[in-house]
Motif scaffolding. Structure first.
Motif, mmCIF file in Angstrom:
data_model
loop_
_atom_site.group_PDB
_atom_site.id
_atom_site.type_symbol
_atom_site.label_atom_id
_atom_site.label_comp_id
_atom_site.label_asym_id
_atom_site.label_seq_id
_atom_site.Cartn_x
_atom_site.Cartn_y
_atom_site.Cartn_z
ATOM 1 N N MET A 181 0.842 -1.176 0.000
ATOM 2 C CA MET A 181 0.000 0.000 0.000
ATOM 3 C C MET A 181 0.889 1.241 0.000
ATOM 4 N N LEU A 182 0.669 2.141 -0.942
ATOM 5 C CA LEU A 182 1.398 3.403 -1.026
ATOM 6 C C LEU A 182 0.588 4.467 -0.299
ATOM 7 N N LYS A 183 1.266 5.260 0.493
ATOM 8 C CA LYS A 183 0.582 6.300 1.259
ATOM 9 C C LYS A 183 1.278 7.643 1.054
ATOM 10 N N MET A 184 0.479 8.673 0.774
ATOM 11 C CA MET A 184 0.980 10.038 0.715
ATOM 12 C C MET A 184 0.539 10.727 2.009
ATOM 13 N N THR A 185 1.505 11.328 2.684
ATOM 14 C CA THR A 185 1.228 12.053 3.913
ATOM 15 C C THR A 185 1.590 13.510 3.690
ATOM 16 N N MET A 186 0.715 14.403 4.146
ATOM 17 C CA MET A 186 0.965 15.829 3.961
ATOM 18 C C MET A 186 0.712 16.571 5.261
ATOM 19 N N PHE A 187 1.743 17.251 5.764
ATOM 20 C CA PHE A 187 1.569 18.185 6.861
ATOM 21 C C PHE A 187 1.112 19.492 6.232
ATOM 22 N N VAL A 188 -0.071 19.937 6.586
ATOM 23 C CA VAL A 188 -0.723 21.052 5.917
ATOM 24 C C VAL A 188 -0.699 22.305 6.787
ATOM 25 N N ARG A 189 -0.317 23.405 6.165
ATOM 26 C CA ARG A 189 -0.397 24.719 6.817
ATOM 27 C C ARG A 189 -1.396 25.572 6.046
ATOM 28 N N ARG A 190 -2.197 26.300 6.765
ATOM 29 C CA ARG A 190 -3.233 27.133 6.148
ATOM 30 C C ARG A 190 -2.623 28.393 5.528
ATOM 31 N N LEU A 191 -3.373 28.975 4.614
ATOM 32 C CA LEU A 191 -2.995 30.278 4.085
ATOM 33 C C LEU A 191 -3.004 31.297 5.219
ATOM 34 N N PRO A 192 -2.096 32.264 5.200
ATOM 35 C CA PRO A 192 -2.047 33.270 6.264
ATOM 36 C C PRO A 192 -3.343 34.075 6.397
ATOM 37 N N SER A 193 -4.124 34.154 5.338
ATOM 38 C CA SER A 193 -5.382 34.911 5.369
ATOM 39 C C SER A 193 -6.502 34.195 6.114
ATOM 40 N N LEU A 194 -6.299 32.930 6.484
ATOM 41 C CA LEU A 194 -7.326 32.145 7.173
ATOM 42 C C LEU A 194 -6.916 31.865 8.604
ATOM 43 N N ASP A 195 -7.897 31.885 9.515
ATOM 44 C CA ASP A 195 -7.586 31.394 10.851
ATOM 45 C C ASP A 195 -7.807 29.883 10.844
ATOM 46 N N HIS A 196 -7.423 29.217 11.926
ATOM 47 C CA HIS A 196 -7.500 27.750 11.939
ATOM 48 C C HIS A 196 -8.934 27.253 11.734
ATOM 49 N N GLY A 197 -9.904 27.938 12.337
ATOM 50 C CA GLY A 197 -11.299 27.520 12.186
ATOM 51 C C GLY A 197 -11.783 27.608 10.749
ATOM 52 N N GLU A 198 -11.440 28.697 10.060
ATOM 53 C CA GLU A 198 -11.831 28.859 8.655
ATOM 54 C C GLU A 198 -11.168 27.794 7.791
ATOM 55 N N PHE A 199 -9.880 27.576 8.045
ATOM 56 C CA PHE A 199 -9.154 26.543 7.316
ATOM 57 C C PHE A 199 -9.812 25.180 7.512
#
Length: 124
Positions: free
Chosen positions: A1-19
């Motif tokens: 099984m191949l797995k892609m993992t991504m640590f995601v950071r939001r755009l600076p224009s969004l707060d965490h809740g919006e993201f």
């Protein structure tokens, strides 16, 4: 099984809740709707609740770095050949383009990271 993992950071224009709302309510359903042409076997979103004091207690107890991302995305394919096959069909290429365009609406790709890995389950 191949797995892609991504640590995601939001755009600076969004707060965490919006993201998080966009990721959960818009992007997630989009990926799910394109699972067949993308040949995705599984897709999981893990959100980070960076405001919880327990996160800081855990970090201090283990001596780790502070949380510097908003979420973790994981996608699975049968194997690398299956992943590559997506890019050999018009439907697959269109699905990849649609997902990529949507990511740019809420993810700061220049500050996120992703990689392929092979899972080694130790406890099932």
């Amino acid at each position: 099984m191949l797995k892609m993992t991504m640590f995601v950071r939001r755009l600076p224009s969004l707060d965490h809740g919006e993201f998080d709302r966009y990721w959960r309510e818009v992007h997630g359903p989009l990926v799910a709707s394109l699972a067949q042409p993308l040949r995705i076997r599984r897709y999981i979103q893990t959100t980070v609740d960076a405001d919880e004091p327990v996160q800081e207690m855990l970090r201090q107890a283990r001596g780790t770095l502070a949380i510097d991302f908003d979420g973790l995305g994981e996608l699975w394919w049968n194997d690398l050949e299956d992943y590559r096959a997506v890019r050999s069909t018009p439907g697959g290429l269109a699905a990849v383009a649609e997902i990529s365009a949507d990511e740019r609406r809420f993810v700061d790709l220049s500050r996120s990271c992703l990689w392929f890995g092979i899972e080694r389950p130790m406890v099932e």
